[in-house]
Design a protein around this motif. Structure first.
Motif, short mmCIF file in Angstrom:
data_model
loop_
_atom_site.label_atom_id
_atom_site.label_comp_id
_atom_site.label_asym_id
_atom_site.label_seq_id
_atom_site.Cartn_x
_atom_site.Cartn_y
_atom_site.Cartn_z
N GLU A 6 0.83 -1.21 0.00
CA GLU A 6 0.00 0.00 0.00
C GLU A 6 0.87 1.26 0.00
O GLU A 6 0.59 2.21 -0.73
N ALA A 9 2.40 1.66 -3.41
CA ALA A 9 1.39 2.14 -4.36
C ALA A 9 1.16 3.64 -4.19
O ALA A 9 1.07 4.38 -5.18
N GLU A 10 1.08 4.09 -2.96
CA GLU A 10 0.88 5.52 -2.70
C GLU A 10 2.05 6.34 -3.23
O GLU A 10 1.86 7.39 -3.84
N GLU A 11 3.27 5.84 -3.01
CA GLU A 11 4.46 6.53 -3.53
C GLU A 11 4.43 6.57 -5.05
O GLU A 11 4.73 7.60 -5.67
N ALA A 12 4.06 5.46 -5.67
CA ALA A 12 4.02 5.40 -7.13
C ALA A 12 2.97 6.36 -7.69
O ALA A 12 3.20 7.02 -8.71
N LEU A 13 1.84 6.46 -7.03
CA LEU A 13 0.78 7.35 -7.51
C LEU A 13 1.14 8.82 -7.36
O LEU A 13 0.55 9.68 -8.02
N ASP A 14 2.13 9.13 -6.55
CA ASP A 14 2.60 10.50 -6.41
C ASP A 14 3.58 10.90 -7.52
O ASP A 14 3.91 12.07 -7.66
N SER A 17 2.91 11.74 -14.30
CA SER A 17 2.31 10.75 -15.20
C SER A 17 3.34 10.01 -16.04
O SER A 17 3.21 8.80 -16.25
N ARG A 20 4.87 7.37 -13.83
CA ARG A 20 3.92 6.26 -13.60
C ARG A 20 3.86 5.36 -14.82
O ARG A 20 3.81 4.13 -14.70
#
Length: 72
Positions: A6, A9-14, A17, A20
Protein backbone atom coordinates in the motif's frame (compact mmCIF):
# COMPACT_ATOMS: atom_id res chain seq x y z
CA UNK A 1 12.96 -0.01 6.03
CA UNK A 2 10.63 -2.07 3.86
CA UNK A 3 7.56 -0.46 2.33
CA UNK A 4 4.22 -2.26 2.39
CA UNK A 5 2.45 -2.76 -0.91
CA UNK A 6 0.00 0.00 0.00
CA UNK A 7 2.82 2.43 0.84
CA UNK A 8 4.59 1.57 -2.39
CA UNK A 9 1.39 2.14 -4.36
CA UNK A 10 0.88 5.52 -2.70
CA UNK A 11 4.46 6.53 -3.53
CA UNK A 12 4.02 5.40 -7.13
CA UNK A 13 0.78 7.35 -7.51
CA UNK A 14 2.60 10.50 -6.41
CA UNK A 15 4.93 10.24 -9.42
CA UNK A 16 4.30 12.47 -12.45
CA UNK A 17 2.31 10.75 -15.20
CA UNK A 18 5.41 10.00 -17.29
CA UNK A 19 7.05 8.32 -14.30
CA UNK A 20 3.92 6.26 -13.60
CA UNK A 21 3.81 5.18 -17.25
CA UNK A 22 7.45 4.09 -17.20
CA UNK A 23 6.94 2.23 -13.93
CA UNK A 24 3.83 0.51 -15.27
CA UNK A 25 5.73 -0.53 -18.41
CA UNK A 26 8.55 -2.01 -16.33
CA UNK A 27 6.11 -3.87 -14.10
CA UNK A 28 4.22 -5.34 -17.06
CA UNK A 29 7.46 -6.41 -18.73
CA UNK A 30 8.52 -8.15 -15.53
CA UNK A 31 5.43 -10.37 -15.42
CA UNK A 32 6.60 -12.89 -17.98
CA UNK A 33 9.99 -12.21 -19.53
CA UNK A 34 9.78 -15.41 -21.60
CA UNK A 35 6.98 -13.85 -23.67
CA UNK A 36 8.76 -10.50 -24.09
CA UNK A 37 10.10 -11.36 -27.55
CA UNK A 38 6.65 -12.51 -28.64
CA UNK A 39 5.02 -9.30 -27.42
CA UNK A 40 7.68 -7.18 -29.15
CA UNK A 41 7.01 -8.99 -32.44
CA UNK A 42 3.29 -8.35 -32.07
CA UNK A 43 3.87 -4.64 -31.40
CA UNK A 44 6.30 -4.39 -34.32
CA UNK A 45 3.68 -5.89 -36.63
CA UNK A 46 1.06 -3.46 -35.28
CA UNK A 47 3.36 -0.47 -35.78
CA UNK A 48 4.06 -1.52 -39.38
CA UNK A 49 0.34 -2.00 -40.06
CA UNK A 50 -0.47 1.47 -38.71
CA UNK A 51 2.39 3.06 -40.63
CA UNK A 52 1.15 1.43 -43.83
CA UNK A 53 -2.34 2.86 -43.15
CA UNK A 54 -0.91 6.37 -42.69
CA UNK A 55 1.24 6.14 -45.82
CA UNK A 56 -1.72 4.91 -47.85
CA UNK A 57 -3.89 7.81 -46.56
CA UNK A 58 -6.42 5.37 -45.07
CA UNK A 59 -6.28 7.17 -41.72
CA UNK A 60 -5.90 10.79 -40.63
CA UNK A 61 -3.22 11.53 -38.07
CA UNK A 62 -3.61 14.00 -35.23
CA UNK A 63 -1.10 15.82 -33.05
CA UNK A 64 -0.16 14.57 -29.61
CA UNK A 65 -1.87 17.61 -28.06
CA UNK A 66 -5.11 16.80 -29.89
CA UNK A 67 -4.93 13.17 -28.75
CA UNK A 68 -4.45 14.23 -25.14
CA UNK A 69 -7.31 16.71 -25.42
CA UNK A 70 -9.62 14.01 -26.77
CA UNK A 71 -8.55 11.59 -24.03
CA UNK A 72 -9.48 14.07 -21.34
Amino acid sequence: MTLTLEQLAEEALDLPSEGRALLADRLVESLDPAKDGYVRRLWTAEVRRRLDEVRADRVRTITGDEALERAQ
